[in-house]
Design an enzyme around this catalytic site. Structure first.
Site, PDB file in Angstrom:
ATOM      1  N   ASP A   5     -34.769 -39.037  14.660  1.00  0.00           N
ATOM      2  CA  ASP A   5     -33.734 -38.184  14.073  1.00  0.00           C
ATOM      3  C   ASP A   5     -32.814 -39.013  13.175  1.00  0.00           C
ATOM      4  O   ASP A   5     -32.155 -39.941  13.660  1.00  0.00           O
ATOM      5  CB  ASP A   5     -32.924 -37.555  15.219  1.00  0.00           C
ATOM      6  CG  ASP A   5     -32.146 -36.335  14.793  1.00  0.00           C
ATOM      7  OD1 ASP A   5     -32.073 -36.059  13.579  1.00  0.00           O
ATOM      8  OD2 ASP A   5     -31.605 -35.651  15.691  1.00  0.00           O
ATOM      9  N   CYS A  50     -31.971 -31.333   9.683  1.00  0.00           N
ATOM     10  CA  CYS A  50     -32.754 -31.321  10.927  1.00  0.00           C
ATOM     11  C   CYS A  50     -33.556 -30.052  11.212  1.00  0.00           C
ATOM     12  O   CYS A  50     -34.771 -30.086  11.345  1.00  0.00           O
ATOM     13  CB  CYS A  50     -31.827 -31.547  12.117  1.00  0.00           C
ATOM     14  SG  CYS A  50     -30.811 -33.022  12.022  1.00  0.00           S
ATOM     15  N   HIS A  53     -33.314 -27.754  18.742  1.00  0.00           N
ATOM     16  CA  HIS A  53     -32.604 -27.369  17.507  1.00  0.00           C
ATOM     17  C   HIS A  53     -33.263 -26.214  16.768  1.00  0.00           C
ATOM     18  O   HIS A  53     -33.211 -26.120  15.546  1.00  0.00           O
ATOM     19  CB  HIS A  53     -32.460 -28.574  16.568  1.00  0.00           C
ATOM     20  CG  HIS A  53     -31.255 -28.463  15.666  1.00  0.00           C
ATOM     21  ND1 HIS A  53     -31.019 -29.307  14.598  1.00  0.00           N
ATOM     22  CD2 HIS A  53     -30.218 -27.590  15.678  1.00  0.00           C
ATOM     23  CE1 HIS A  53     -29.893 -28.962  13.992  1.00  0.00           C
ATOM     24  NE2 HIS A  53     -29.390 -27.920  14.634  1.00  0.00           N
TER      25      HIS A  53
HETATM   26 CA    CA Z   1     -32.052 -35.171  11.553  1.00  0.00          CA
END
Ligand code: CA
Length: 469
Positions: A58, A98, A156
């Protein structure tokens, strides 16, 4: 007995479908061996479905891995993936932030086809936000192909129960649902706790180490199945937190944030090493497809990452936002230590895995990825993608051949020749109006296939001292 059926579901005497695991427990290992008698080693190998592991980092910078030239943070385990597989020199994600990037990966489709264009705002995350339920994930596809499917890490893609990983094709889940998470002091009474399945838990370990522990345990539990593991570390996303034992590895990095970043990355690299070791110990390293990439480019000022020599960062459609460290290891099939130079996309993982697993790709919708194996094995010499597109609100980009159009609104229009200008420094928009027109027209045609965003990011906060307009 058709060898290609080995590993799939079977029908017993009264016609009921039985799972592979049940089947193996019925016939036993000796019975399974009988089914492959008469096949040579090569045929037995081809009859076996590969395991699949997708590891996502990430906010990792393009330049912060040994295989892309990083010198201050050793990443020996990631480097071993590159040494034993293929490194994509021009590997792209579908979005420089993201959540949309993950939606593109998991569906094999440009996420703007189903309105998943932005990260949610704080308000929409709790309310409307979630990857639309009519989208089919790679996990659902593989589960349907008799894979054991598990996820460890950051989701997410929706907080509400209907969007939970266990409802999207994963049979096991350990991790968290929102876009970022503390790595320490993890209590089940937290507002957004770590979950095992749907159950909040106390987690005493550093979160990166906990994810590694869970990933290794998943592999152990499913060593005799074909399995799919989606391992999504939140390292090296903020908050910047690392235990002393990892910080102590970097006495020579003076800047505090970069040192913490290095420690967080080093913990993840250790974790990937533990996963690779477990595969070797269980005799699975040859027959496991392993993908690794970062979900977007490094946000250089936020976590002290580096995307050099690329321009830009997370949140931009310059190369530094969308071109990421990207590896693919499959020791049984792929040449080792090679670099593949044509542009590829995380969209391609869906189609590549589907073909290898003998799984059924959705036919009722436009899919955007391609099976990379014929290209990586040199059977196809053309480019996997004639053209690639990005759109995030009024930012968009097009990549065709060596040409790259990057644009924000109507005012900022850039045309780069990436063959001679990888760092996107020389704007050729005025010099090559012909190319600009061509890429513009292609973008418009693609854009017309998309739908409006289903939710929007939080509007930027006005500066406290801003004068009235
Ligand atoms: Ca990210």
């Amino acid at each position: 007995m058709n060898s290609s059926r080995i590993g799939r579901s079977r029908t017993n005497n009264d016609g009921r479908r039985i799972e592979r695991r049940t089947f193996l427990s019925v016939v036993g290992a000796g019975g399974a061996a009988l089914l492959t008698r008469g096949l040579n080693a090569e045929q037995r190998t081809l009859a076996r479905k590969p395991n699949v592991i997708i590891i996502v980092a990430d906010d990792l910078g393009y330049a912060d891995v040994g295989f892309n030239g990083c010198t201050d943070i050793p990443t020996p385990n990631l480097d071993s993936l590159a040494q034993n597989g293929v490194r994509f020199a021009e590997g792209y994600v579908t979005c420089p932030i993201c959540s949309p990037s993950r939606a593109g990966l998991l569906t094999g489709r440009y996420q703007q086809r189903f309105g998943h264009e932005f990260n949610p705002s704080l308000e929409t995350e709790a309310e409307a936000f979630g990857m639309p339920l009519d989208q089919i994930t790679i996990a659902a596809m593989l589960k349907n192909a008799e894979y054991a499917t598990g996820m460890v890490g950051k989701w997410h893609l929706g907080l509400k129960p209907e969007y939970h990983p266990l409802r999207r094709g994963f049979q096991e889940f350990y991790g968290f649902l929102q876009g970022a998470h503390s790595y320490v002091n993890l209590r089940k009474t937290d507002r957004y706790p770590i979950l095992r399945g749907t159950e909040p838990i106390d987690e005493p370990e550093y979160l990166t180490d906990a994810f590694t522990r869970e990933a290794v345990a998943f592999i152990d539990r499913h060593s005799t199945d074909p399995f799919f593991l989606y391992l999504t570390y939140n390292a090296v996303h903020t908050p910047m937190q690392a235990p002393q034992k990892y910080l102590d590895r970097f006495p020579n990095i003076a800047q505090t944030k970069r040192r913490t970043y290095a420690a967080m990355l080093s913990a993840m690299d250790d974790g990937i090493g533990a996963v690779l070791r477990k595969l070797r110990d269980n005799g699975l390293d040859q027959d496991t497809m392993i993908f690794f990439f970062s979900d977007n480019g490094g946000p250089i000022y936020v976590n002290s990452s580096s995307n050099l020599p690329l321009n830009g960062a997370k949140g931009t459609v310059y190369e530094g936002g969308i071109r990421v460290p990207f590896l693919f290891q499959w020791q049984r099939r792929l040449p080792r230590g090679t670099v593949y130079k044509n542009p590829v996309s995380t969209l391609d993982i869906f189609a590549t895995v589907a073909a290898a697993a003998g799984a059924e790709v959705p036919r009722d919708r436009k899919m955007d990825g391609v099976n990379l194996m014929p290209y990586l094995l040199g059977w196809k010499r053309t480019q996997p993608h004639e053209i690639l597109f990005w759109r995030v609100g009024d930012m968009n980009a097009v990549r065709k051949g060596n040409w790259k159009l990057a644009r924000k609104g109507n005012a900022l229009v850039f045309l780069f020749d990436l063959a001679t200008d990888m760092g996107e420094q020389k704007n050729l928009a005025k010099e090559r109006p012909d190319i600009l027109r061509e890429l513009n027209a292609a973008f418009k045609a693609w854009d017309a296939e998309l739908v409006p965003p289903l939710w929007f990011p939080a509007p930027p906060k006005p500066a406290p001292s801003a004068p009235a307009p």
